[in-house]
Design an enzyme around this catalytic site. Sequence first.
Site, PDB file in Angstrom:
ATOM      1  N   GLU A  72       0.798  -1.233   0.000  1.00  0.00           N
ATOM      2  CA  GLU A  72       0.000   0.000   0.000  1.00  0.00           C
ATOM      3  C   GLU A  72       0.826   1.277   0.000  1.00  0.00           C
ATOM      4  O   GLU A  72       0.286   2.361  -0.126  1.00  0.00           O
ATOM      5  CB  GLU A  72      -0.974   0.006   1.191  1.00  0.00           C
ATOM      6  CG  GLU A  72      -0.336   0.188   2.557  1.00  0.00           C
ATOM      7  CD  GLU A  72       0.147  -1.124   3.126  1.00  0.00           C
ATOM      8  OE1 GLU A  72       1.094  -1.688   2.551  1.00  0.00           O
ATOM      9  OE2 GLU A  72      -0.382  -1.561   4.152  1.00  0.00           O
ATOM     10  N   ASP A 108      -0.682  -4.237   4.943  1.00  0.00           N
ATOM     11  CA  ASP A 108      -0.436  -4.427   6.378  1.00  0.00           C
ATOM     12  C   ASP A 108      -1.335  -5.499   6.992  1.00  0.00           C
ATOM     13  O   ASP A 108      -2.445  -5.758   6.511  1.00  0.00           O
ATOM     14  CB  ASP A 108      -0.647  -3.105   7.130  1.00  0.00           C
ATOM     15  CG  ASP A 108       0.433  -2.092   6.807  1.00  0.00           C
ATOM     16  OD1 ASP A 108       1.534  -2.506   6.416  1.00  0.00           O
ATOM     17  OD2 ASP A 108       0.165  -0.877   6.930  1.00  0.00           O
ATOM     18  N   ASP A 159      -3.516  -5.833   9.401  1.00  0.00           N
ATOM     19  CA  ASP A 159      -4.590  -5.394  10.286  1.00  0.00           C
ATOM     20  C   ASP A 159      -5.849  -5.274   9.441  1.00  0.00           C
ATOM     21  O   ASP A 159      -5.844  -5.592   8.261  1.00  0.00           O
ATOM     22  CB  ASP A 159      -4.240  -4.088  11.009  1.00  0.00           C
ATOM     23  CG  ASP A 159      -3.948  -2.939  10.042  1.00  0.00           C
ATOM     24  OD1 ASP A 159      -4.214  -3.078   8.828  1.00  0.00           O
ATOM     25  OD2 ASP A 159      -3.444  -1.899  10.498  1.00  0.00           O
ATOM     26  N   GLU A 172      -7.507  -2.718   8.274  1.00  0.00           N
ATOM     27  CA  GLU A 172      -7.404  -1.771   7.147  1.00  0.00           C
ATOM     28  C   GLU A 172      -6.586  -2.389   6.026  1.00  0.00           C
ATOM     29  O   GLU A 172      -6.940  -2.285   4.844  1.00  0.00           O
ATOM     30  CB  GLU A 172      -6.763  -0.474   7.634  1.00  0.00           C
ATOM     31  CG  GLU A 172      -7.167   0.757   6.853  1.00  0.00           C
ATOM     32  CD  GLU A 172      -8.634   1.128   7.035  1.00  0.00           C
ATOM     33  OE1 GLU A 172      -9.220   1.587   6.043  1.00  0.00           O
ATOM     34  OE2 GLU A 172      -9.182   0.941   8.130  1.00  0.00           O
ATOM     35  N   TYR A 213       5.621  -3.291  12.994  1.00  0.00           N
ATOM     36  CA  TYR A 213       4.407  -2.552  12.643  1.00  0.00           C
ATOM     37  C   TYR A 213       3.951  -1.670  13.795  1.00  0.00           C
ATOM     38  O   TYR A 213       3.915  -2.105  14.948  1.00  0.00           O
ATOM     39  CB  TYR A 213       3.303  -3.531  12.252  1.00  0.00           C
ATOM     40  CG  TYR A 213       2.116  -2.863  11.604  1.00  0.00           C
ATOM     41  CD1 TYR A 213       2.285  -1.992  10.535  1.00  0.00           C
ATOM     42  CD2 TYR A 213       0.825  -3.097  12.073  1.00  0.00           C
ATOM     43  CE1 TYR A 213       1.199  -1.378   9.945  1.00  0.00           C
ATOM     44  CE2 TYR A 213      -0.270  -2.487  11.482  1.00  0.00           C
ATOM     45  CZ  TYR A 213      -0.076  -1.632  10.416  1.00  0.00           C
ATOM     46  OH  TYR A 213      -1.151  -1.014   9.829  1.00  0.00           O
ATOM     47  N   ARG A 245       1.010  -0.008  14.332  1.00  0.00           N
ATOM     48  CA  ARG A 245      -0.392   0.074  14.780  1.00  0.00           C
ATOM     49  C   ARG A 245      -0.727  -1.241  15.475  1.00  0.00           C
ATOM     50  O   ARG A 245      -1.085  -2.218  14.824  1.00  0.00           O
ATOM     51  CB  ARG A 245      -1.330   0.337  13.597  1.00  0.00           C
ATOM     52  CG  ARG A 245      -1.169   1.737  13.028  1.00  0.00           C
ATOM     53  CD  ARG A 245      -2.243   2.090  12.022  1.00  0.00           C
ATOM     54  NE  ARG A 245      -1.976   3.411  11.470  1.00  0.00           N
ATOM     55  CZ  ARG A 245      -1.320   3.635  10.342  1.00  0.00           C
ATOM     56  NH1 ARG A 245      -0.858   2.612   9.638  1.00  0.00           N
ATOM     57  NH2 ARG A 245      -1.109   4.851   9.897  1.00  0.00           N
ATOM     58  N   HIS A 280      -0.204  -8.882  16.668  1.00  0.00           N
ATOM     59  CA  HIS A 280       1.125  -9.321  16.239  1.00  0.00           C
ATOM     60  C   HIS A 280       2.107  -9.103  17.379  1.00  0.00           C
ATOM     61  O   HIS A 280       2.088  -9.839  18.356  1.00  0.00           O
ATOM     62  CB  HIS A 280       1.577  -8.625  14.955  1.00  0.00           C
ATOM     63  CG  HIS A 280       0.739  -7.471  14.525  1.00  0.00           C
ATOM     64  ND1 HIS A 280       0.826  -6.224  15.072  1.00  0.00           N
ATOM     65  CD2 HIS A 280      -0.233  -7.390  13.571  1.00  0.00           C
ATOM     66  CE1 HIS A 280      -0.037  -5.407  14.475  1.00  0.00           C
ATOM     67  NE2 HIS A 280      -0.686  -6.082  13.566  1.00  0.00           N
TER      68      HIS A 280
END
Length: 811
Positions: A9, A82, A84, A86, A288, A290, A333
């Site tokens: 992304e 990613d 998650d 989103e 990561y 978030r 994670h």
Amino acid sequence: MQKNLVIVESPAKAKTIEKFLGKDYKVMSSYGHIRDLKKKDLGIDLANSYRPLYEVPADKEKLVSELQAAVNKADVVWLASDEDREGEAISWHLYETLGLRDKQYHRIAFHEITKNAIFHAIENPRRINRDLVNAQQARRVLDRIVGFELSPILWRKIKPALSAGRVQSVAVRLITEREREIEAFQSEAAYRVQATFLKKEGDTPYQINAELNKRLKTKEEALEFLNRLKDINAYTIDSVITKPAKKSPAAPFTTSTLQQEAARKLGFSVSQTMSVAQKLYESGKITYMRTDSVHLSALAINASKAEIGDAYGKKYVKTRQFSTKSKGAQEAHEAIRPTYMNAHQTTGTSQEQKLYELIWKRTIASQMADAELERTTVTINIFDDEDVKFVSSGEVITFDGFLRVYLESTDDEPADNEESTLLPPIMRKDILDLKESTATERFTQRPARYSEASLVRKLEELGIGRPSTYAPTISTIQNREYVEKTNIEGTDREYNVLHLKKGKITDAIKTEKTGADKNKLKPTDTGIVVNDYLTEFFPRILDYNFTADVEKEFDYVAVGAEVWTDMIDRFYKKFHPVVEEALNTHEDHKVGERILGTDPKTGKQISAKIGRFGPMIQLGTQDDEEKPRFVSLRKGQSLGTITIEEAIKLFDLPRSIGEYEEKELTTSIGKFGPYVRFDGKFISLPKDADPYTITKEEAIELIEAKRKQDREKVIKIFEGKEGKGGKDEVQILNGRYGPYIAYKEKNYKIAKTVDATTLTLKECMEIIKTTKSKTKAKVEKKEKKKTKVTEKKKKVLEEEAKEKKTKATKK
């Protein structure tokens, strides 16, 4: 032609991943989502199980075409957004839009961008997780419904262009309620009594600082207490208690704790922290960013153990695994940590270096031994028959442990001069002499305004929002001007100090600042009015428990324990009727309007309200024969607190203060602050000048100063054919960055080596001609390069078409 196409992304992420993969892999970026709900109308088919209506935005059409062309050429497509909700939704939108049903595709995910992590993901591909996608869709759809249905009500009832959001509105409510707590707060005074005692040990006198174990309510009590101290010849130590204690390190960073600590230690805003962390992640330096997990992998723990042992010795090592306490933690994670623990620092901008160092220290400290302390508490007897005693406490670090590297900060405001001291060797029954004692008037502290970091902590405590929502929520409420980040200077406050020394008591009045705030969040008038309206008519939407429960339902959808359309249906059937009722409710006056009273001069009503351009005062009503007059509030004034006297004063502007050179002088306040108007020109007032009190003489001084500045700006003027002031006039002017030539509404730089005062008209025209030629050459070079790229692309496409044709012929 590459056999494998990897789609991520972010272009920065693509660049990092490309380093690890061979020539058989082509890495492209989707630049986030390639499609979203339709902007026009609701974008949701309410009659068809709340089906989202997606579209590719105009600015993404070219990118989608490029991705489609690359997909058509590849044998296998790897969706690597990613890990998650989103990120899962981004992969799903790519799958749907690029028609990957008939293509071999794999979904891969990793929480750190390292070679091992990427190849491990490629070796263990999976399919798109539709439960995670549905959780993201549910959030998107519910938030669109809330915003789409509430915003028109705010336009009609308060002012145009307002908007509402589920989580954002709750955040504004928190800030508004805190502001009201501050306004309602009544400070209470009490006397804090401190004393300094002396203990003789041979020829060396030791000093012991202590504090009375209770506050005295009045000045009379404090005076009486100090007078009683005067009569005591010696003081006895009543008890000495020494206890061992330990301090344990904080868990590794989650999104929330990183935002809080970066604000406290580095002064970063929440959005700034996430922007810098994103760069660190995409360049492969941290995991990561978030996440609400504090878990560390075995690899990270072992690497930390080795680093601590090498740097500080084995006694500093104490590995531990933290468990996530956050309700509904779903980004399962790892905690935020460096990808390589042996990299103590990093390259990049100073912000990246500082944030990386913070993350490294926090991670390393989490695997270090506890700090060992020895805490001593001494009580000093005063009056034999009373429980009032002086207390002194001291703390000694016997083993620093994790404190060698890192100590977590707090948002709590520090108590008055509280400090831990090292106590001298003392025993019970030891005799002390009083050196001095002070009774200081102290006031109870009002509740603290939220900072960005403390607001994130509160939202997390309430279970509102998730790691990916904190930063956008706080940015949105500020961008919508419902909340502002303020610096408040505070006001002076007097306090009393009684001081006993050598048998004499002195009484003094001192001054301190109170109410000062720096970078704290404060609701605007618009934010308060919107919050009050939504709280009254939509209490369920702004209810903290309801908002937290919605987050839990998203979590249930994410694990397949809830059908997302059923969840939306339950919400909509309760929400929509309330919207209809609010739209049909008629109010006698505008929402948030305060009737202040009547203007004594005109007899007209004066009210404070939100207007089209913000908070304002209105003189008169729509029913009057004359149209109402309006004036904006001044900086520092508020709809909720402005008085009728202050409101009337606002209508004194514009104010005429006389004439100068047969032209009128007036003062007023405009978009850019207070000013003097003279001869059609506006001269800004300095900060210390008031448009209500400035005199004619002071205004003339400002006008002459402006004229002098303008004269000094002009170095030379060469009149053109159109005469003085004509468009073809050539001017040599003094600018912010040095002298320049102004000609036909364009500016031309003069080299620093050239004396602008000696330039002739011919030399000016030569500079203009040379600058134009250089600019033209630059444009031509750019166009040539663009043409070259286009031709190259055309050639590649022709070759690809030729190759495709050859393959088709062979088949």
